[in-house]
Design an enzyme around this catalytic site. Structure first.
Site, PDB file in Angstrom:
ATOM      1  CG  HIS A  14      17.544  70.863  37.836  1.00 52.75           C
ATOM      2  ND1 HIS A  14      16.572  70.635  36.739  1.00 52.75           N
ATOM      3  CD2 HIS A  14      17.444  69.171  38.248  1.00 52.75           C
ATOM      4  CE1 HIS A  14      16.362  69.881  36.165  1.00 52.75           C
ATOM      5  NE2 HIS A  14      16.933  69.174  37.145  1.00 52.75           N
TER       6      HIS A  14
ATOM      7  CG  ASP B  80      17.990  65.881  32.618  1.00 52.23           C
ATOM      8  OD1 ASP B  80      18.725  65.458  33.059  1.00 52.23           O
ATOM      9  OD2 ASP B  80      17.182  65.715  32.844  1.00 52.23           O
TER      10      ASP B  80
ATOM     11  CG  HIS C  69      14.269  66.105  35.946  1.00 52.52           C
ATOM     12  ND1 HIS C  69      15.085  64.833  35.397  1.00 52.52           N
ATOM     13  CD2 HIS C  69      13.090  65.415  36.067  1.00 52.52           C
ATOM     14  CE1 HIS C  69      14.468  63.203  35.939  1.00 52.52           C
ATOM     15  NE2 HIS C  69      13.772  64.179  36.413  1.00 52.52           N
TER      16      HIS C  69
ATOM     17  CG  ASP D  13      17.111  61.773  33.454  1.00 54.40           C
ATOM     18  OD1 ASP D  13      17.078  61.918  32.149  1.00 54.40           O
ATOM     19  OD2 ASP D  13      17.176  63.027  34.680  1.00 54.40           O
TER      20      ASP D  13
HETATM   21 ZN   LIG Z   1      17.198  64.954  34.821  1.00 55.69          ZN
END
Ligand SMILES: [Zn+2]
Ligand SMILES: [Zn+2]
Length: 663
Positions: free
Chosen positions: A163, A199, A201, A288
């Site tokens: 990120h 991931d 995200h 996750d």
């Molecule tokens: Zn994540």
């Protein structure tokens, strides 16, 4: 490859100093998950920290390397915020200054708090990923040795901080180790890099870093950003300028579950990798995505995570000479999920059998840590809207299916994901490759399709000689696979699969598909210099009839000789085509454009004229591929005998792109 040899060519890079990347006990991102992982690897005999054949020396990324991605002001802010507070001069003044820096550079909102020593540890993590990627690429890094001795696969569990932006911290990430490592490879070699982000995200930081870079393809499979951090990762984020088509996002519905995840992953990854032809794969395996994760809702089990890891491994061997770096990433069920899942990754990479049971001593050491946070986890699961919580500690590496009851909306969620994947395939994968990697359960229901495309059966092959100023060329219709196998491919024929030998294999596969027709142009020496494919409109056109897509390619060494026009006319002169709607969509062939040195608008006009010579007209459309890119074009020829009702349905579809609504 024997198991011992495989182990010596797979390495795990870990340094105890990486455990300092930890935001504290009240924060979801803690280093204890890595400690639990290393302990599990060691106690199950899968990895030994002292064994040089399984590890790799470590060094921090230099300031110069960090600044390949990060702005100098940002690095300097991280360094200042990294200093322990007790070393400060005038406390009040210094605190105000630090608060200001934190606000400016993404450390103020609570997600990514500034912690003492963070510059050093984040630079070390970036160094680990950079060393890993350089090593598999054989750059001057780590050990130098004969290529056949070089590590092929490297796992860096502390890496994957996807990120971080160039100028700010975000989502628990300070320095973007992935982007720094890729940028280093780009400047040190000619290589093309494929980044796959698994991931939950969106991999926003890496995508941003290479949004206009055609040498890096980023593919992110993630839970839709509609409700989840960081909010980006829409299908229509496709890259910019020359980088258009190299940012790929597959946003998945909440409660996707294993079957749908595996289906869309397989529909998308292999054809994209074939069409991009990378030299190395770097994958981020944030876990996750797992059903027990407190922050997300994809609801996967180890079954799809295992499939994801195997897929990356297989793609690396098939398309990248085995060069593969895998990273960790998110994963907030620290004790029950992270250690098991990343052990699986390492076992796959090093070709070791995974034991069935978790070692008892390991459970004894880590179960109490989980018990201590269990109440909190239950609460978080409830807050995340999860209806089911498995309140026990696992005893096996693999999940037990009975612990994961199916969601009631499974069918409609799968359908939504399938549509998203179909749209991406439509936009990003050239039609011939899409055809070869078609999803089996959506094969055309028409049994007479082969007869339609091959009137007169396999013996109907037709040929014609075409004189060019260079030499005479043979045009052939209904080419059987055996013929295509005997021919070779001219070095300039690589618009779809990037490499002539892969283009050859692609043509053989197309010749084998019953719902494709292949027309070739080849020299007397047997070198294929041009091809036209006619394929049944695939999943994107579901519900419509008699739709066929036409693609054409002429070798870059054989252009401007009139071959394209002649070949297209020859391929389309069949009487039976009057029963069909033919369309061509560009620039799904924009790869071809890269090497031609003309503008997209010029190319568009060339394509328009070429197809106009065979009765195609340009149509207005809301199809995203055309609509979003002014240089693109939709060309259609509706056969004389096509039923008016069928034609109208097609025209309505192209002017009302149904799948775009609701994205
Ligand atoms: Zn994540
Ligand atoms: Zn391997």
């Amino acid at each position: 490859m024997s198991s011992t040899h495989a182990q010596t060519r797979a390495r795990l890079i870990f340094d105890a100093c990486e455990l300092l990347y930890d935001f504290g006990h009240d924060h979801p991102f803690q280093a204890r998950r890595l400690a639990a992982l290393i302990d599990l690897l060691e106690s199950s005999g899968l990895w030994r920290s002292g064994d040089e054949r399984q590890s790799l020396p470590f060094r921090p990324a230099s300031m110069e390397e960090l600044s390949l991605i990060h702005h100098p002001e940002y690095i300097s802010a991280v360094q200042q915020l990294s200093m322990p507070e007790e070393n400060l001069g005038d406390p009040q003044q210094e605190q105000a200054k630090r608060a200001q820096l934190a606000r400016e550079y993404g450390f103020a909102e609570g997600d990514t708090p500034a912690i003492a020593g963070m510059h050093e540890v984040a630079a070390r993590i970036a160094g680990g990923t950079l060393v890993a990627l350089s090593t598999v690429m054989g750059l001057e890094e780590g050990e130098t040795g004969a290529p056949e001795e070089r590590p092929l696969h490297i796992f860096h569990p502390a890496g994957g901080l996807h990120h971080a932006w160039a100028e700010r911290a975000s989502g628990f990430c300070i320095y973007n180790d992935i982007a720094v490592a890729i940028a280093h490879v780009l400047r040190s070699s000619e290589a093309k890099v494929l980044y796959i982000d698994f991931d939950a995200h969106h991999g926003d930081g890496v995508q941003r870093a290479f949004y206009d870079e055609p040498r890096v393809m980023t593919i992110s499979l993630h839970e839709t950003g509609r409700y989840l951090f960081p909010g980006t990762g829409d299908v229509l984020e496709l890259g910019n300028g020359l980088g258009r088509g190299y940012s790929v996002n597959l946003p998945l519905a909440p409660f996707t579950e294993d079957d749908s995840y595996i289906e869309v992953m397989n529909a998308l990854l292999p054809p994209l990798v074939l069409s991009f032809a990378p030299d190395v794969i770097i994958s981020q395996h944030g876990c996750d995505t797992h059903a027990w994760d407190p922050l997300t809702h994809l609801e996967l089990t180890t079954r799809s995570i295992q499939a994801q890891v195997r897929c990356a491994h297989r793609l690396a061997h098939t398309y990248c000479h085995g060069r593969w770096v895998a990273l960790g990433g998110g994963g907030y069920d620290q004790f029950r999920v992270v250690p098991r899942v990343w052990s699986m990754l390492w076992a796959e990479m090093s070709e070791q059998a995974l034991p069935e049971q978790l070692p008892e001593q390991w459970i004894e050491r880590w179960r109490p840590a989980w018990e201590a946070v269990k109440e909190q986890e239950v609460l978080e699961q409830e807050l995340a809207g999860k209806t089911f919580f498995f309140a026990d500690f696992p005893t096996t590496f693999e999940d037990q299916a009975e612990h994961f009851p199916p969601q009631p909306r499974r069918w409609s969620i799968s359908l939504e994901n399938r549509r998203t994947a179909a749209m991406l395939r439509q936009i990003l994968v050239p039609s011939p490759i899409r055809k070869v990697f078609s999803a089996a359960q959506r094969q055309s229901p028409l049994t007479d399709l082969y007869d339609l495309l091959h009137p007169g059966g396999a013996h109907a092959e037709q040929s014609e000689v075409f004189e060019t100023p260079k030499e005479s060329i043979l045009l052939r219709n209904f080419c059987p696979p055996s013929l295509v196998e005997r021919l070779t491919v001219d070095s300039g024929l690589h618009a779809f699969a990037r490499l002539p030998e892969r283009e050859h294999q692609l043509l053989v596969d197309i010749a084998r598909s019953p719902d494709c027709a292949l027309t070739l142009a080849h020299t007397s020496a047997g070198a294929i210099v041009g091809e036209v494919t006619l394929t049944f409109g695939d999943d994107w056109w579901v519900g419509l009839e008699d739709i066929y897509e036409v693609t054409i390619e002429v070798s870059s060494n054989w252009r401007e000789l009139g071959i394209a026009r002649k070949l297209l006319a020859f391929a389309l002169e069949l009487e039976t085509l009057e029963d069909m709607i033919l369309f061509a969509m560009g620039l799904s062939w924009h790869w071809d454009l890269e090497g031609m040195g003309i503008t997209p608008r010029h190319y568009r006009e060339m394509i328009r004229q070429l197809f106009a010579s065979q009765g195609f007209s340009e149509y207005e459309t809301t199809e995203p591929d055309i609509n979003l890119e002014p240089a693109n074009i939709l060309l259609v020829r509706i056969g004389k005998r096509v039923d008016q009702y069928v034609a109208n349905r097609f025209l309505r579809r192209i002017s009302s792109s149904p799948h775009l609504t609701g994205l």
